[in-house]
Design an enzyme around this catalytic site. Structure first.
Site, PDB file in Angstrom:
ATOM      1  N   ARG A   1     -13.628  15.923   6.675  1.00  0.00           N
ATOM      2  CA  ARG A   1     -12.570  16.941   6.819  1.00  0.00           C
ATOM      3  C   ARG A   1     -13.067  18.197   7.547  1.00  0.00           C
ATOM      4  O   ARG A   1     -12.654  19.321   7.242  1.00  0.00           O
ATOM      5  CB  ARG A   1     -12.006  17.366   5.452  1.00  0.00           C
ATOM      6  CG  ARG A   1     -11.397  16.272   4.638  1.00  0.00           C
ATOM      7  CD  ARG A   1     -10.153  15.689   5.296  1.00  0.00           C
ATOM      8  NE  ARG A   1      -9.423  14.891   4.349  1.00  0.00           N
ATOM      9  CZ  ARG A   1      -9.699  13.602   4.098  1.00  0.00           C
ATOM     10  NH1 ARG A   1     -10.656  12.985   4.754  1.00  0.00           N
ATOM     11  NH2 ARG A   1      -8.976  12.939   3.216  1.00  0.00           N
TER      12      ARG A   1
ATOM     13  N   CYS B   1      -3.852  16.661  -0.263  1.00  0.00           N
ATOM     14  CA  CYS B   1      -4.817  17.189  -1.222  1.00  0.00           C
ATOM     15  C   CYS B   1      -5.073  18.669  -0.948  1.00  0.00           C
ATOM     16  O   CYS B   1      -5.234  19.082   0.195  1.00  0.00           O
ATOM     17  CB  CYS B   1      -6.129  16.409  -1.144  1.00  0.00           C
ATOM     18  SG  CYS B   1      -5.976  14.783  -1.913  1.00  0.00           S
TER      19      CYS B   1
HETATM   20  N1  EPU Z   1      -8.090  10.377 -10.131  1.00  0.00           N
HETATM   21  C1  EPU Z   1      -7.749  10.713 -11.403  1.00  0.00           C
HETATM   22  N2  EPU Z   1      -6.653  11.506 -11.589  1.00  0.00           N
HETATM   23  C2  EPU Z   1      -5.904  11.968 -10.564  1.00  0.00           C
HETATM   24  C3  EPU Z   1      -6.260  11.619  -9.256  1.00  0.00           C
HETATM   25  C4  EPU Z   1      -7.357  10.811  -9.058  1.00  0.00           C
HETATM   26  O1  EPU Z   1      -8.423  10.332 -12.353  1.00  0.00           O
HETATM   27  O2  EPU Z   1      -4.923  12.688 -10.824  1.00  0.00           O
HETATM   28  C5  EPU Z   1      -9.242   9.487  -9.918  1.00  0.00           C
HETATM   29  C6  EPU Z   1      -8.790   8.111  -9.389  1.00  0.00           C
HETATM   30  O3  EPU Z   1      -8.449   7.263 -10.437  1.00  0.00           O
HETATM   31  C7  EPU Z   1     -10.008   7.658  -8.612  1.00  0.00           C
HETATM   32  C8  EPU Z   1     -10.621   8.960  -8.114  1.00  0.00           C
HETATM   33  O4  EPU Z   1     -10.082  10.019  -8.920  1.00  0.00           O
HETATM   34  O5  EPU Z   1     -10.919   7.043  -9.486  1.00  0.00           O
HETATM   35  C9  EPU Z   1     -10.333   9.207  -6.635  1.00  0.00           C
HETATM   36  O6  EPU Z   1      -8.918   9.262  -6.433  1.00  0.00           O
HETATM   37  P1  EPU Z   1      -8.202   8.729  -5.101  1.00  0.00           P
HETATM   38  O7  EPU Z   1      -8.606   7.321  -4.849  1.00  0.00           O
HETATM   39  O8  EPU Z   1      -6.756   9.056  -5.207  1.00  0.00           O
HETATM   40  O9  EPU Z   1      -8.867   9.531  -3.965  1.00  0.00           O
HETATM   41  P2  EPU Z   1      -9.119  11.057  -3.799  1.00  0.00           P
HETATM   42  O10 EPU Z   1     -10.589  11.250  -3.672  1.00  0.00           O
HETATM   43  O11 EPU Z   1      -8.419  11.877  -4.813  1.00  0.00           O
HETATM   44  C10 EPU Z   1      -9.102  10.985  -1.194  1.00  0.00           C
HETATM   45  C11 EPU Z   1      -8.607  11.930  -0.138  1.00  0.00           C
HETATM   46  C12 EPU Z   1      -7.158  11.633   0.168  1.00  0.00           C
HETATM   47  C13 EPU Z   1      -7.014  10.202   0.608  1.00  0.00           C
HETATM   48  C14 EPU Z   1      -7.523   9.282  -0.511  1.00  0.00           C
HETATM   49  C15 EPU Z   1      -7.523   7.829  -0.126  1.00  0.00           C
HETATM   50  C16 EPU Z   1      -9.701  14.093  -0.280  1.00  0.00           C
HETATM   51  C17 EPU Z   1      -9.657  15.469  -0.841  1.00  0.00           C
HETATM   52  N3  EPU Z   1      -8.710  13.286  -0.636  1.00  0.00           N
HETATM   53  O12 EPU Z   1      -8.407  11.317  -2.383  1.00  0.00           O
HETATM   54  O13 EPU Z   1      -6.784  12.482   1.249  1.00  0.00           O
HETATM   55  O14 EPU Z   1      -5.664   9.899   0.890  1.00  0.00           O
HETATM   56  O15 EPU Z   1      -8.899   9.638  -0.816  1.00  0.00           O
HETATM   57  O16 EPU Z   1      -8.573   7.561   0.755  1.00  0.00           O
HETATM   58  O17 EPU Z   1     -10.607  13.764   0.476  1.00  0.00           O
HETATM   59  C18 EPU Z   1      -5.807  14.529   1.978  1.00  0.00           C
HETATM   60  O18 EPU Z   1      -6.740  14.609   2.775  1.00  0.00           O
HETATM   61  O19 EPU Z   1      -4.911  15.394   1.923  1.00  0.00           O
HETATM   62  C19 EPU Z   1      -5.760  13.402   1.079  1.00  0.00           C
HETATM   63  C20 EPU Z   1      -4.788  13.243   0.208  1.00  0.00           C
END
Ligand code: EPU
Length: 302
Positions: free
Chosen positions: A177, A226
């Site tokens: 990012r 996010c």
């Molecule tokens: N999780 C929770 N509770 C929540 C949300 C997530 O426990 O409310 C846990 C999930 O169960 C999982 C872990 O946290 O074990 C990671 O969650 P997720 O797979 O949703 O990925 P993320 O790290 O929260 C990132 C990117 C997203 C992207 C997704 C999919 C960032 C900040 N976020 O989210 O990007 O869509 O991976 O690859 O890097 C964005 O850039 O705006 C964005 C949404």
């Protein structure tokens, strides 16, 4: 901010710039938050330098707006005008494995257009809202891929040199990012070099990513994706969730019940509400985990 100088207003049509008076940034951003200002839509890349000289000579500050999908804008009358590229037609031209894409092109449409021509690699970006220019600037990524991996060349307007420049992919650093572009560089166009893949196979990847996104993110609601970057080796969403903060609200700004790193505008949230919620959550995460979360969303507050 309204452009009062009649000489500036009169010069705009010759530069291929369309003036929208008092545009609402709430209507131009996916979060649906933001005050009003004059909007300048640029139809011709070559006139950008003259336009910026004109604005500078009249003391009119400006910001560049992409698709508005990763942006939290302040309330009220804004102290700068907004520049946005108009989308040309066509905005994508294919040449073998290279897609020539205008920065104003919609990212999702670019992914599907390339897919239909058997060019893959960007499946993970399906469902990421915004323009290709915005995705480039932030090095948008999801599901293990990032747009930077496919960049062969970028055409940009460099505010520092006041010129349009072409950078090769190797001259740009693409990190999580984050990119090496200067904050005031304006993305104009990109050449993406994409691997050949049969459409059916790409479609399967797209379906899987769409499904994952639908099941974990509040897609129908107004958000900027996010709010925080993930700290190294951790997940901001999981940390906020572990603190029991889903549903926490300030006015109509609310931590999503579905994904704790998405903050949604439930109805008519103000920037003040959203910023208070962001600061409050950040403070609680700091207190509980000793981690300083960094904003992933871009904040234009004065
Ligand atoms: N999780 C929770 N509770 C929540 C949300 C997530 O426990 O409310 C846990 C999930 O169960 C999982 C872990 O946290 O074990 C990671 O969650 P997720 O797979 O949703 O990925 P993320 O790290 O929260 C990132 C990117 C997203 C992207 C997704 C999919 C960032 C900040 N976020 O989210 O990007 O869509 O991976 O690859 O890097 C964005 O850039 O705006 C964005 C949404």
């Amino acid at each position: 901010m309204r452009i009062e100088d009649a000489n500036i207003v009169a010069a705009l049509p010759d530069l291929g710039v369309e003036l929208g008076r008092g545009a609402s940034l709430a209507e131009l951003t996916s979060l649906g938050i933001g005050g009003t200002t004059d909007l300048l839509r640029i139809k011709n890349h070559e006139s950008i330098a003259s336009l910026l000289n004109l604005l500078d000579s009249g003391g009119v500050p400006h910001r560049f707006l992409g698709g508005g999908s990763n942006l939290l804008v302040g309330d009220g009358e804004l102290p700068w005008v907004v520049l946005q590229l108009a989308r040309p037609n066509p905005d994508i031209v294919l040449e073998g494995n290279v897609a020539h894409v205008d920065a104003a092109a919609d990212l999702g449409r670019t992914v599907t257009y390339c897919a239909k021509h058997d060019l893959g690699g960007m499946e993970g970006l399906i469902g990421v809202p915004g323009t290709v220019g915005g995705a480039l600037r932030m090095n948008a990524g999801a599901y293990g891929m990032q747009i930077g991996s496919y960049v062969r060349e970028v055409k940009l307007y460099r505010a520092a040199t006041r010129k349009i420049e072409i950078l090769r992919g190797e001259q740009i650093s693409f990190e999580y990012r984050h990119t090496s572009f200067a904050p005031d560089d304006m993305m104009l166009a990109v050449k993406l070099e994409l691997p050949s893949k049969p459409y059916k196979e790409i479609l399967q990847g797209i379906r899987i990513c769409n499904e994952k996104r639908r099941s974990s993110q509040p897609l129908g609601q107004k958000s900027a994706g996010c709010i925080f970057k993930n700290p190294p080796g951790a997940s901001a969403g999981r940390m906020i969730d572990e603190l029991g903060l889903k549903g926490l609200s300030v006015g109509d700004a609310r931590v999503s019940d579905r994904h704790a790193n998405f903050f949604v505008n439930a109805k008519k949230a103000s920037a003040k509400d959203m910023l208070a919620l962001v600061a409050g959550v950040r403070e609680r995460v700091h207190w509980a985990f000793h981690v300083e979360l960094e904003h992933e969303v871009v904040i234009w507050n004065a």
